[in-house]
Design an enzyme around this catalytic site. Structure first.
Site, mmCIF file in Angstrom:
data_model
loop_
_atom_site.group_PDB
_atom_site.id
_atom_site.type_symbol
_atom_site.label_atom_id
_atom_site.label_comp_id
_atom_site.label_asym_id
_atom_site.label_seq_id
_atom_site.Cartn_x
_atom_site.Cartn_y
_atom_site.Cartn_z
ATOM 1 N N GLU A 101 13.087 -3.372 11.147
ATOM 2 C CA GLU A 101 12.729 -2.270 10.257
ATOM 3 C C GLU A 101 11.676 -1.420 10.975
ATOM 4 O OE1 GLU A 101 10.348 -3.332 6.779
ATOM 5 O OE2 GLU A 101 11.183 -1.639 5.676
ATOM 6 N N CYS B 294 10.372 1.517 1.791
ATOM 7 C CA CYS B 294 11.283 0.384 2.023
ATOM 8 C C CYS B 294 12.724 0.856 2.128
ATOM 9 C CB CYS B 294 11.131 -0.638 0.907
ATOM 10 S SG CYS B 294 11.223 0.085 -0.737
ATOM 11 N N LYS C 115 -2.706 -8.747 -7.004
ATOM 12 C CA LYS C 115 -3.348 -8.607 -5.691
ATOM 13 C C LYS C 115 -2.703 -7.411 -4.999
ATOM 14 C CE LYS C 115 -3.704 -10.061 -1.041
ATOM 15 N NZ LYS C 115 -3.910 -8.619 -0.773
ATOM 16 N N HIS C 116 -3.489 -6.365 -4.806
ATOM 17 C CA HIS C 116 -2.967 -5.186 -4.109
ATOM 18 C C HIS C 116 -3.279 -5.328 -2.616
ATOM 19 C CE1 HIS C 116 -1.142 -1.371 -3.930
ATOM 20 N NE2 HIS C 116 -1.648 -0.819 -5.018
ATOM 21 N N GLY D 210 6.783 -6.415 -0.617
ATOM 22 C CA GLY D 210 6.109 -6.433 0.686
ATOM 23 C C GLY D 210 7.087 -6.757 1.787
ATOM 24 N N SER D 211 6.551 -7.274 2.867
ATOM 25 C CA SER D 211 7.364 -7.534 4.056
ATOM 26 C C SER D 211 8.181 -8.823 3.902
ATOM 27 C CB SER D 211 6.434 -7.672 5.263
ATOM 28 O OG SER D 211 5.540 -8.739 5.025
ATOM 29 N N GLU E 169 10.817 -8.050 -3.626
ATOM 30 C CA GLU E 169 11.262 -6.713 -3.200
ATOM 31 C C GLU E 169 10.743 -6.530 -1.783
ATOM 32 O OE1 GLU E 169 13.070 -4.609 -4.891
ATOM 33 O OE2 GLU E 169 12.883 -5.212 -6.980
ATOM 34 N N LEU E 170 11.618 -6.693 -0.800
ATOM 35 C CA LEU E 170 11.123 -6.750 0.587
ATOM 36 C C LEU E 170 11.563 -5.520 1.387
ATOM 37 C CD1 LEU E 170 11.736 -10.597 0.981
ATOM 38 C CD2 LEU E 170 9.743 -9.417 0.055
ATOM 39 N N TRP F 177 0.802 -1.218 0.000
ATOM 40 C CA TRP F 177 0.000 0.000 0.000
ATOM 41 C C TRP F 177 0.844 1.281 0.000
ATOM 42 C CZ3 TRP F 177 2.120 2.349 4.047
ATOM 43 C CH2 TRP F 177 2.692 1.530 5.023
ATOM 44 N N ASN F 178 2.142 1.191 0.286
ATOM 45 C CA ASN F 178 2.867 2.447 0.553
ATOM 46 C C ASN F 178 3.088 3.297 -0.697
ATOM 47 O OD1 ASN F 178 4.752 0.562 -0.297
ATOM 48 N ND2 ASN F 178 6.398 1.347 0.989
HETATM 49 P P1 NAP Z 1 2.861 -6.936 3.691
HETATM 50 O O1 NAP Z 1 2.031 -7.118 4.886
HETATM 51 O O2 NAP Z 1 3.812 -7.967 3.332
HETATM 52 O O3 NAP Z 1 1.842 -6.644 2.498
HETATM 53 C C1 NAP Z 1 2.283 -6.467 1.172
HETATM 54 C C2 NAP Z 1 1.355 -7.214 0.238
HETATM 55 O O4 NAP Z 1 1.497 -8.616 0.469
HETATM 56 C C3 NAP Z 1 -0.125 -6.922 0.472
HETATM 57 O O5 NAP Z 1 -0.787 -6.967 -0.778
HETATM 58 C C4 NAP Z 1 -0.568 -8.075 1.347
HETATM 59 O O6 NAP Z 1 -1.942 -8.332 1.268
HETATM 60 C C5 NAP Z 1 0.227 -9.195 0.746
HETATM 61 N N1 NAP Z 1 0.451 -10.326 1.613
HETATM 62 C C6 NAP Z 1 1.017 -10.346 2.844
HETATM 63 N N2 NAP Z 1 1.118 -11.618 3.299
HETATM 64 C C7 NAP Z 1 0.606 -12.417 2.324
HETATM 65 C C8 NAP Z 1 0.418 -13.818 2.192
HETATM 66 N N3 NAP Z 1 0.786 -14.671 3.143
HETATM 67 N N4 NAP Z 1 -0.165 -14.285 1.065
HETATM 68 C C9 NAP Z 1 -0.546 -13.437 0.088
HETATM 69 N N5 NAP Z 1 -0.388 -12.098 0.151
HETATM 70 C C10 NAP Z 1 0.173 -11.598 1.265
HETATM 71 O O7 NAP Z 1 3.703 -5.602 3.750
HETATM 72 P P2 NAP Z 1 3.366 -4.255 4.477
HETATM 73 O O8 NAP Z 1 3.954 -4.340 5.813
HETATM 74 O O9 NAP Z 1 1.963 -3.882 4.343
HETATM 75 O O10 NAP Z 1 4.193 -3.289 3.488
HETATM 76 C C11 NAP Z 1 5.364 -2.745 3.802
HETATM 77 C C12 NAP Z 1 6.559 -3.673 3.566
HETATM 78 O O11 NAP Z 1 6.845 -3.696 2.177
HETATM 79 C C13 NAP Z 1 7.780 -3.114 4.248
HETATM 80 O O12 NAP Z 1 8.556 -4.124 4.819
HETATM 81 C C14 NAP Z 1 8.495 -2.445 3.114
HETATM 82 O O13 NAP Z 1 9.861 -2.265 3.361
HETATM 83 C C15 NAP Z 1 8.201 -3.348 1.968
HETATM 84 N N6 NAP Z 1 8.384 -2.663 0.685
HETATM 85 C C16 NAP Z 1 9.419 -3.039 -0.112
HETATM 86 C C17 NAP Z 1 9.654 -2.373 -1.314
HETATM 87 C C18 NAP Z 1 10.811 -2.768 -2.188
HETATM 88 O O14 NAP Z 1 10.807 -2.423 -3.369
HETATM 89 N N7 NAP Z 1 11.810 -3.485 -1.701
HETATM 90 C C19 NAP Z 1 8.812 -1.345 -1.714
HETATM 91 C C20 NAP Z 1 7.761 -0.983 -0.882
HETATM 92 C C21 NAP Z 1 7.552 -1.674 0.316
HETATM 93 P P3 NAP Z 1 -2.971 -7.928 2.455
HETATM 94 O O15 NAP Z 1 -2.969 -6.443 2.531
HETATM 95 O O16 NAP Z 1 -4.259 -8.505 2.006
HETATM 96 O O17 NAP Z 1 -2.425 -8.586 3.696
#
Ligand code: NAP
Length: 460
Positions: A359, A262, A154-155, A206-207, A228-229, A130-131
């Site tokens: 983080e 991130c 899937k967003h 994502g995370s 990309e975490l 979402w960020n």
């Molecule tokens: P997140 O919880 O991992 O969510 C990111 C996406 O993954 C969402 O669409 C989420 O869906 C989905 N998701 C999470 N667990 C899942 C699973 N088990 N199965 C399927 N889909 C799943 O991440 P966040 O904490 O919201 O976002 C921030 C993280 O992203 C931070 O750690 C940040 O550093 C990282 N990030 C990395 C980059 C990069 O380019 N390296 C860029 C931006 C952000 P739901 O919302 O439905 O749970």
């Protein structure tokens, strides 16, 4: 109902969206697979018509796209507009350059002739955070659609309006049915997609926890993936840094997008001789930020993306303090409606403190004082993450030497201008693998096929 728009500046529910039914789910996968059979055979010029039209629509209607982003996840409106414009540039960049990036490459074997061809591989499943509600989508849509692949996306569950707006954008630009499909699905359905033989690749931003889950699933199915975490980027200040210039980047690097980036500067590592002055000026600059409505251009501190993001960050700060860290600024929620947090600085974080390796996804800076350049490099590398980092020094050659010794996917000298359409973005270690953007970004989900011609007799 898990897909919900909450305005984090007010805490009010804006709109809810139901998850799709199993029947709709199957229908959308089938449409994507069918679309691929035509799209893969199109020319780059034909694909570019649609992708560049989408870029032009974004550029022409910046506010229409920016406002829902500010409402759904609290990004300040000027930053939201910047993100829409950047997303447009990414789409335009791949529309223009895809054919060049994927052109056949001649090889030079000792016998005969050979070349590598690039071709699409099929339907790619993308999971996005979402960020950066549009930029993340443009980062996958631009390259992979231009390469001839088809996307199921899937967003994050808190930005459904942005997710739907981007799908509509492509439809308006002329995308055939199934080319780019937004899916309001559960994590279980996400697993089912990865298992589905019609899906050929998985891209996640994502995370780390999501990365472990999706990469394992993709691995079990022998599917190519890019991850990309998260990150905990070091911001290294050497004794010859221009402090005026450095402080401005420190504030921007920590506070852009309310610290929810991130590759934000998260660990400030300052050489002893400048440490006290840096900390005093950084503290004053963060303290001067004023919370307000993110829709108001004058606001300098927006809310966090959600109440749960705020609760989690406050808990992390409390845990860090319980573990011996000192709070020299902030640390509390701001007493007003919405999910606002004070800009915060933690010092005295020892390696055994959980904060040392975590983080902090929001306006919390970790400050470290070090003896010299070598100690700064050692501390920067003492991280499970390896996304980006920066070094500030008046001596550029020294900056480059330091950058070479840092174990990350990206380093910035005297700036932290993270992303350009032309520059590959990504990390190592727990920050994941693969690259997005630039020439490398379009190579992640293509078949690199060797074709060799040689008039050779078979060995006897
Ligand atoms: P997140 O919880 O991992 O969510 C990111 C996406 O993954 C969402 O669409 C989420 O869906 C989905 N998701 C999470 N667990 C899942 C699973 N088990 N199965 C399927 N889909 C799943 O991440 P966040 O904490 O919201 O976002 C921030 C993280 O992203 C931070 O750690 C940040 O550093 C990282 N990030 C990395 C980059 C990069 O380019 N390296 C860029 C931006 C952000 P739901 O919302 O439905 O749970």
């Amino acid at each position: 109902m898990s897909y919900q728009s909450f305005n984090p500046a007010t805490g009010k529910l804006v709109k809810s969206f139901p998850e799709i039914t199993d029947g709709e789910f199957e229908g959308k996968i089938a449409e994507a697979a069918k679309c691929y059979e035509n799209w893969r055979h199109g020319t780059y010029a034909e694909r570019a018509v649609i992708i560049s039209r989408a870029a032009a629509i974004l550029a022409a209607r910046v506010d229409d796209f920016a406002k829902p982003m500010t409402i759904e996840m609290g990004k300040r409106i000027s930053e939201a507009r910047g993100e829409v414009e950047f997303s447009s540039r990414i789409l335009a960049y791949y529309a223009k350059n895809a054919q060049k990036f994927l052109a056949p490459v001649k090889l030079h074997p000792t016998i005969g002739e050979a070349h590598m061809e690039s071709s699409p591989i099929g339907v790619i499943f993308c999971v996005e955070p979402w960020n950066f509600p549009y930029y993340q989508l443009a980062r996958v849509a631009g390259p992979h659609l231009m390469a001839g692949n088809v996307l199921l996306v899937k967003h994050a569950s808190c930005v459904p309006q942005c997710a739907i707006a981007f799908e509509q954008l492509l439809i308006e630009a002329g995308a055939p049915t199934g080319l780019y499909t937004n899916l309001l699905i559960s994590h279980d359905q996400s697993d089912a997609i990865i298992d589905d033989p019609r899906i050929k690749g998985v891209a996640l931003t994502g995370s780390v926890a999501a990365g472990r889950s999706l990469a394992a699933r993709a691995g079990k199915n022998l599917k190519v993936s890019s991850m990309e975490l998260g990150g905990s980027d070091a911001f290294i200040v050497l004794e010859d840094a221009d402090l005026e210039h450095t402080i401005k980047w420190a504030v921007w690097g920590r506070m852009y997008n309310t610290g929810q980036t991130c590759c934000a500067a998260k660990r400030f590592i300052v050489v002893e001789s400048l440490a006290a002055e840096f900390l005093a000026r950084f503290t004053a600059a963060l303290n001067a930020l004023r919370p307000g409505d993110p829709m108001d251009e004058k606001t300098t501190l927006g809310p966090l993306s959600s109440e749960s993001a705020l609760t989690q960050l406050l808990a992390q700060v409390n845990e860090a303090v319980a573990g011996g860290a000192k709070l020299v600024l902030g640390g509390k929620r701001i007493d007003r409606p919405g999910s606002y947090m004070e800009p915060s600085i933690l010092t005295d974080i020892k390696p055994e403190n959980p904060a040392f390796r975590q983080e902090f996804f929001g306006p919390v800076a970790l400050f470290f004082r070090v003896k010299d350049e070598d100690a700064a490099i050692a501390l920067a590398n003492a991280s499970d993450f390896g996304l980006g980092g920066s070094v500030f020094t008046r001596d550029e050659a020294r900056g480059k030497r330091v950058a070479t010794r840092i174990e990350t996917g990206m380093m910035f000298i005297n700036n932290i201008s993270w992303a350009d359409a032309e520059l590959p973005f990504g990390g190592i270690k727990d920050s994941g693998y693969g690259r997005e953007l630039g020439d490398m970004g379009i190579q992640e989900f293509v078949n690199k096929k060797l074709i060799r011609t040689a008039h050779l007799d078979a060995p006897a």
